[in-house]
Design a protein around this motif. Structure first.
Motif, short mmCIF file in Angstrom:
data_model
loop_
_atom_site.label_atom_id
_atom_site.label_comp_id
_atom_site.label_asym_id
_atom_site.label_seq_id
_atom_site.Cartn_x
_atom_site.Cartn_y
_atom_site.Cartn_z
N TYR A 74 2.91 37.10 62.51
CA TYR A 74 3.86 37.44 61.44
C TYR A 74 3.36 38.71 60.74
O TYR A 74 2.17 38.83 60.44
CB TYR A 74 3.95 36.33 60.40
N ASP A 109 9.48 35.24 54.53
CA ASP A 109 10.06 33.94 54.20
C ASP A 109 9.87 32.93 55.33
O ASP A 109 9.65 31.74 55.08
CB ASP A 109 11.56 34.09 53.89
N GLU A 110 9.95 33.40 56.57
CA GLU A 110 9.77 32.51 57.73
C GLU A 110 8.39 31.86 57.69
O GLU A 110 8.24 30.69 58.03
CB GLU A 110 9.94 33.32 59.01
N TYR A 111 7.41 32.63 57.27
CA TYR A 111 6.05 32.09 57.19
C TYR A 111 5.91 31.14 56.01
O TYR A 111 5.34 30.05 56.12
CB TYR A 111 5.04 33.23 57.06
#
Length: 224
Positions: A31, A42-44
């Motif tokens: 990431y 945000d995904e992390y």
């Protein structure tokens, strides 16, 4: 299979190095930080309530916190030299530095970072007295404690080649993040030959080199 969710320039390099040192099977998902906020995307953040690195997943398991992950992974490798067992001659030394990395070194560095930000970014002229206070706290609290830690490191590394003793242990692995952060700020520029030798020693290890290749960065650069 264990998946390491690896955020660039972060503490998750520790887990990448650990897995390479063990020769463990794992999947790596990388990431990048948000280019504007410099924070995890945000995904992390969705992986963990705190949104911090590192994070590993294994089936339904989601686990954060570096040392918790290290212990969890090493539970599957009870014969590994990376965690000296009870009665081992290097057990106490390993335990001290394994916990000092987070409990002392990183906490003091965090306090120093916050004080520096307050000292340098608080607007003038109303805050001139506060700036002086922040600077004094850094001078009388942060710097002496860091110096004491570095002197102890230098002394211990004069006796044995690794923080964990005669061989690499998880103590060295968990120290890698705050030690590189300190070095990047010039902490070891003029003194500490044994600490400098430790950096050279770990950087020559095949597991460290393999982790650097998979990290895919031109240089070690951690965001503290």
């Amino acid at each position: 299979m264990l998946t390491l969710h690896h955020l660039e320039c972060s503490q998750s390099f520790r887990i990448l190095w650990l897995l390479e040192a063990l020769g463990a099977p794992y999947e790596l998902k990388k990431y990048d930080r948000d280019p504007e906020s410099n924070l995890a995307p945000d995904e992390y953040k969705a992986l963990s309530p705190l949104g911090t690195a590192p994070v590993v997943t294994d089936g339904d398991l989601v686990l954060a916190e570096s040392n918790a992950i290290i212990d969890f992974v090493l539970d599957s490798y009870p014969e590994s030299d990376l965690r000296p067992g009870a009665g081992h001659k290097d057990r106490a030394r390993h335990l001290f530095w394994f916990h000092a990395a987070q409990g002392s070194l990183m906490s003091i560095q965090s306090v120093g970072m916050v004080l520096t930000l307050l000292e340098t970014r608080t607007p003038w002229p109303v805050s001139s007295m506060l700036r002086t206070v922040f600077g004094q706290v850094r001078k009388v609290f942060v710097k002496p404690r860091l110096s004491a830690l570095f002197e102890l490191m230098e002394s211990d590394l004069a006796k044995k080649p690794f923080f964990g003793g005669d061989n690499l242990t998880a103590a060295d692995i968990t120290l890698v993040y705050p030690m590189y952060a300190a070095r990047d700020r010039g902490a070891f520029d003029t003194e500490y030959p044994n600490i400098s030798a430790w950096f050279n020693r770990i950087e020559s290890l095949p597991s460290f080199i393999a982790a650097r290749v998979k990290d895919d960065r031109e240089r070690i650069n951690f965001r503290f």
